[in-house]
Write an enzyme that holds these catalytic residues in place. Sequence first.
Site, short mmCIF file in Angstrom:
data_model
loop_
_atom_site.label_atom_id
_atom_site.label_comp_id
_atom_site.label_asym_id
_atom_site.label_seq_id
_atom_site.Cartn_x
_atom_site.Cartn_y
_atom_site.Cartn_z
N ALA A 108 7.18 2.35 -2.01
CA ALA A 108 7.68 0.98 -2.12
C ALA A 108 7.49 0.45 -3.54
O ALA A 108 8.35 -0.28 -4.05
CB ALA A 108 6.97 0.08 -1.12
N LYS A 126 0.81 -1.22 0.00
CA LYS A 126 0.00 0.00 0.00
C LYS A 126 0.85 1.27 0.00
O LYS A 126 0.30 2.37 0.11
CB LYS A 126 -0.97 0.01 1.17
CG LYS A 126 -0.37 0.12 2.55
CD LYS A 126 -1.49 0.21 3.60
CE LYS A 126 -0.92 0.23 5.01
NZ LYS A 126 -0.47 -1.12 5.42
N SER A 127 2.16 1.14 -0.15
CA SER A 127 3.04 2.31 -0.22
C SER A 127 3.43 2.59 -1.66
O SER A 127 4.09 1.75 -2.30
CB SER A 127 4.31 2.07 0.60
OG SER A 127 5.30 3.03 0.27
N PRO A 128 3.09 3.77 -2.20
CA PRO A 128 3.53 4.09 -3.56
C PRO A 128 5.05 4.21 -3.66
O PRO A 128 5.64 3.92 -4.70
CB PRO A 128 2.83 5.42 -3.87
CG PRO A 128 2.57 6.02 -2.53
CD PRO A 128 2.31 4.87 -1.61
#
Length: 208
Positions: free
Chosen positions: A18, A14-16
């Site tokens: 990442a 859910k991390s852009p």
Amino acid sequence: MAGTQVVVAYTDYKSPYAFLAKDPTYELERDCPVRLDWRPYILDIPSYLGSARVDNAGTVLEQDRNAHQWRRVRYSYMDCRREARKRGLTILGTQKIWDSALAAAGMLYAQRIGDAVFRRYHDTVFERFWKRDLDIESVNALAAVLSQAGADGAGFAVEADALRDEAVAISRAAEARGVFGVPTFVVADEIFWGREHLPEIRAMLASA
């Protein structure tokens, strides 16, 4: 392989940030005598950025954020989309704060099968999630991705709860180590947060 170092790479679907770090991290393993040890780190976004839910038009339906947090969130997406455009990637803002623990469980399941299955799963989950084309809270949706990647999706459904607990435990252990966000890399017990440190990590590996 003799001389091969291990780089631990913590990630969260859910991390852009990442997502944008994924391919450059692959390149680290391709170009350097290193083995990547991918591990889940499940972000608790509401604890530092608040939470919100929006509709397809971007209208805020409910929220628990102050003005400073909204500015940070909006800048983060602007920053990520700027980089994504350069690389032909799609990043659509999420409409709620997702629980990525189940997707992390799928990551652990895929890794047990082998590197090829893991990479297909890893790529697909990131790409489809950021196109709003994958429900990462659905066992059935993730089992389907695993099946397409070459794993036994039905087997994942059976083990999902236990693997989810394992992913949470890995996250807590990471915090005890000093990890607080993603992407985070650990090289010889030294912690690096953010993909901008990959050139420095390359230099370290080259001089080792």
